[in-house]
Design a protein around this motif. Sequence first.
Motif, PDB file in Angstrom:
ATOM      1  N   ALA A  38      31.281  58.651  39.426  1.00 33.99           N
ATOM      2  CA  ALA A  38      31.428  59.668  38.381  1.00 33.99           C
ATOM      3  C   ALA A  38      32.529  59.351  37.376  1.00 33.99           C
ATOM      4  CB  ALA A  38      31.659  61.033  39.016  1.00 33.99           C
ATOM      5  N   ASP A  39      32.570  58.147  36.912  1.00 32.60           N
ATOM      6  CA  ASP A  39      33.542  57.757  35.914  1.00 32.60           C
ATOM      7  C   ASP A  39      32.871  56.732  34.994  1.00 32.60           C
ATOM      8  OD1 ASP A  39      35.715  55.654  35.016  1.00 32.60           O
ATOM      9  OD2 ASP A  39      36.787  57.516  35.452  1.00 32.60           O
ATOM     10  N   PRO A  40      32.927  56.931  33.689  1.00 38.10           N
ATOM     11  CA  PRO A  40      32.255  56.002  32.771  1.00 38.10           C
ATOM     12  C   PRO A  40      32.709  54.553  32.919  1.00 38.10           C
ATOM     13  CG  PRO A  40      32.960  57.972  31.595  1.00 38.10           C
ATOM     14  CD  PRO A  40      33.537  58.059  32.982  1.00 38.10           C
ATOM     15  N   ALA A  41      34.004  54.335  33.125  1.00 41.75           N
ATOM     16  CA  ALA A  41      34.495  52.961  33.279  1.00 41.75           C
ATOM     17  C   ALA A  41      33.916  52.320  34.540  1.00 41.75           C
ATOM     18  CB  ALA A  41      36.021  52.937  33.323  1.00 41.75           C
ATOM     19  N   ARG A  42      33.813  53.082  35.617  1.00 40.59           N
ATOM     20  CA  ARG A  42      33.266  52.528  36.870  1.00 40.59           C
ATOM     21  C   ARG A  42      31.777  52.259  36.746  1.00 40.59           C
ATOM     22  NH1 ARG A  42      36.246  57.005  40.019  1.00 40.59           N
ATOM     23  NH2 ARG A  42      38.330  56.454  39.352  1.00 40.59           N
TER      24      ARG A  42
ATOM     25  N   VAL B 270      41.651  48.254  35.303  1.00 37.02           N
ATOM     26  CA  VAL B 270      40.407  47.676  35.827  1.00 37.02           C
ATOM     27  C   VAL B 270      40.540  47.444  37.332  1.00 37.02           C
ATOM     28  CG1 VAL B 270      38.879  45.655  35.753  1.00 37.02           C
ATOM     29  CG2 VAL B 270      39.714  46.674  33.621  1.00 37.02           C
ATOM     30  N   SER B 271      41.678  46.917  37.775  1.00 34.82           N
ATOM     31  CA  SER B 271      41.896  46.695  39.212  1.00 34.82           C
ATOM     32  C   SER B 271      41.840  48.005  39.987  1.00 34.82           C
ATOM     33  CB  SER B 271      43.246  46.011  39.442  1.00 34.82           C
ATOM     34  OG  SER B 271      43.222  44.707  38.924  1.00 34.82           O
ATOM     35  N   HIS B 272      42.392  49.057  39.428  1.00 34.31           N
ATOM     36  CA  HIS B 272      42.349  50.385  40.060  1.00 34.31           C
ATOM     37  C   HIS B 272      40.902  50.844  40.252  1.00 34.31           C
ATOM     38  CE1 HIS B 272      43.076  54.656  40.763  1.00 34.31           C
ATOM     39  NE2 HIS B 272      42.270  54.913  39.741  1.00 34.31           N
ATOM     40  N   HIS B 273      40.095  50.738  39.210  1.00 31.65           N
ATOM     41  CA  HIS B 273      38.691  51.155  39.307  1.00 31.65           C
ATOM     42  C   HIS B 273      37.921  50.286  40.301  1.00 31.65           C
ATOM     43  CE1 HIS B 273      38.839  54.238  36.282  1.00 31.65           C
ATOM     44  NE2 HIS B 273      39.228  53.398  35.334  1.00 31.65           N
ATOM     45  N   LEU B 274      38.195  48.999  40.307  1.00 31.09           N
ATOM     46  CA  LEU B 274      37.526  48.104  41.256  1.00 31.09           C
ATOM     47  C   LEU B 274      37.906  48.446  42.694  1.00 31.09           C
ATOM     48  CD1 LEU B 274      37.881  44.752  39.298  1.00 31.09           C
ATOM     49  CD2 LEU B 274      35.732  45.968  39.775  1.00 31.09           C
ATOM     50  N   ARG B 275      39.164  48.803  42.900  1.00 33.09           N
ATOM     51  CA  ARG B 275      39.607  49.197  44.252  1.00 33.09           C
ATOM     52  C   ARG B 275      38.859  50.441  44.713  1.00 33.09           C
ATOM     53  NH1 ARG B 275      42.745  52.999  45.928  1.00 33.09           N
ATOM     54  NH2 ARG B 275      43.674  53.378  43.895  1.00 33.09           N
ATOM     55  N   ILE B 276      38.713  51.417  43.842  1.00 34.21           N
ATOM     56  CA  ILE B 276      37.999  52.648  44.201  1.00 34.21           C
ATOM     57  C   ILE B 276      36.542  52.342  44.544  1.00 34.21           C
ATOM     58  CG2 ILE B 276      37.114  54.825  43.248  1.00 34.21           C
ATOM     59  CD1 ILE B 276      39.846  55.047  41.784  1.00 34.21           C
TER      60      ILE B 276
ATOM     61  N   ALA C 240      34.810  52.672  48.302  1.00 35.69           N
ATOM     62  CA  ALA C 240      33.621  53.508  48.470  1.00 35.69           C
ATOM     63  C   ALA C 240      32.458  52.718  49.060  1.00 35.69           C
ATOM     64  CB  ALA C 240      33.217  54.111  47.125  1.00 35.69           C
ATOM     65  N   GLY C 241      32.616  51.398  49.198  1.00 36.58           N
ATOM     66  CA  GLY C 241      31.565  50.572  49.779  1.00 36.58           C
ATOM     67  C   GLY C 241      30.521  50.121  48.777  1.00 36.58           C
ATOM     68  N   LEU C 242      30.799  50.300  47.486  1.00 33.41           N
ATOM     69  CA  LEU C 242      29.828  49.940  46.453  1.00 33.41           C
ATOM     70  C   LEU C 242      29.986  48.503  45.970  1.00 33.41           C
ATOM     71  CD1 LEU C 242      30.091  53.265  44.458  1.00 33.41           C
ATOM     72  CD2 LEU C 242      28.321  52.609  46.101  1.00 33.41           C
ATOM     73  N   LEU C 243      31.172  47.940  46.178  1.00 35.29           N
ATOM     74  CA  LEU C 243      31.445  46.554  45.803  1.00 35.29           C
ATOM     75  C   LEU C 243      32.026  45.806  46.995  1.00 35.29           C
ATOM     76  CD1 LEU C 243      33.272  46.867  42.331  1.00 35.29           C
ATOM     77  CD2 LEU C 243      30.882  46.255  42.741  1.00 35.29           C
TER      78      LEU C 243
ATOM     79  N   ARG D  13      39.352  34.185  46.236  1.00 34.28           N
ATOM     80  CA  ARG D  13      39.290  32.720  46.136  1.00 34.28           C
ATOM     81  C   ARG D  13      40.549  32.243  45.432  1.00 34.28           C
ATOM     82  NH1 ARG D  13      33.562  32.805  43.353  1.00 34.28           N
ATOM     83  NH2 ARG D  13      32.565  34.185  44.846  1.00 34.28           N
ATOM     84  N   GLY D  14      41.483  31.730  46.205  1.00 37.49           N
ATOM     85  CA  GLY D  14      42.763  31.330  45.631  1.00 37.49           C
ATOM     86  C   GLY D  14      43.489  32.552  45.104  1.00 37.49           C
ATOM     87  N   VAL D  15      43.866  32.511  43.824  1.00 35.44           N
ATOM     88  CA  VAL D  15      44.565  33.646  43.232  1.00 35.44           C
ATOM     89  C   VAL D  15      43.594  34.656  42.609  1.00 35.44           C
ATOM     90  CG1 VAL D  15      46.675  32.338  42.797  1.00 35.44           C
ATOM     91  CG2 VAL D  15      44.908  32.454  41.032  1.00 35.44           C
ATOM     92  N   TRP D  16      42.319  34.322  42.568  1.00 35.30           N
ATOM     93  CA  TRP D  16      41.326  35.186  41.925  1.00 35.30           C
ATOM     94  C   TRP D  16      40.528  35.966  42.964  1.00 35.30           C
ATOM     95  CZ3 TRP D  16      42.022  35.569  36.915  1.00 35.30           C
ATOM     96  CH2 TRP D  16      42.605  34.509  36.241  1.00 35.30           C
ATOM     97  N   ALA D  17      40.162  37.173  42.607  1.00 39.27           N
ATOM     98  CA  ALA D  17      39.268  37.990  43.435  1.00 39.27           C
ATOM     99  C   ALA D  17      37.992  38.218  42.635  1.00 39.27           C
ATOM    100  CB  ALA D  17      39.916  39.320  43.791  1.00 39.27           C
ATOM    101  N   TYR D  18      36.865  38.022  43.279  1.00 40.02           N
ATOM    102  CA  TYR D  18      35.566  38.219  42.641  1.00 40.02           C
ATOM    103  C   TYR D  18      34.878  39.409  43.311  1.00 40.02           C
ATOM    104  CZ  TYR D  18      36.209  33.797  40.292  1.00 40.02           C
ATOM    105  OH  TYR D  18      36.684  32.802  39.489  1.00 40.02           O
ATOM    106  N   TYR D  19      34.190  40.185  42.502  1.00 45.52           N
ATOM    107  CA  TYR D  19      33.532  41.403  42.965  1.00 45.52           C
ATOM    108  C   TYR D  19      32.033  41.285  42.748  1.00 45.52           C
ATOM    109  CZ  TYR D  19      38.218  43.311  43.032  1.00 45.52           C
ATOM    110  OH  TYR D  19      39.539  43.532  43.306  1.00 45.52           O
TER     111      TYR D  19
END
Length: 123
Positions: A38-42, A73-79, A83-86, A91-97
Amino acid sequence: MAGVGTAKTAMPAISPLTGDPIKRADAERLAGVLKAFADPARLRLLSLIQSAPEGEASVSDLTAALNLSQPTVSHHLRILTEAGLLERDKRGVWAYYRLVPAAIAQIADLLTPPRKRATKKAR
């Protein structure tokens, strides 16, 4: 339905649309997952990740597209991940979703009235 989301947001086993009352705890878990949607950015993040060439994206890939700061963006990705959606793959210093298609399909199934589900499966 087990296994989708975290312990806090795991999907309930019964749809609120089956005609049977949904238990309070199940309603709270489902509401938690729906709040992540329920968030446009997400919603845009889910869309951007799904449409990425490899079906996955890093924070840096998503920041410019959303015109938001990296911490936001990191905050929204964490949420979305909690929630189990992502799923998150470090990988090294990068996180891929990437999306968890089963989680999104289960939400769609829970929100589809039983009569519509039967028609959908018959096609």
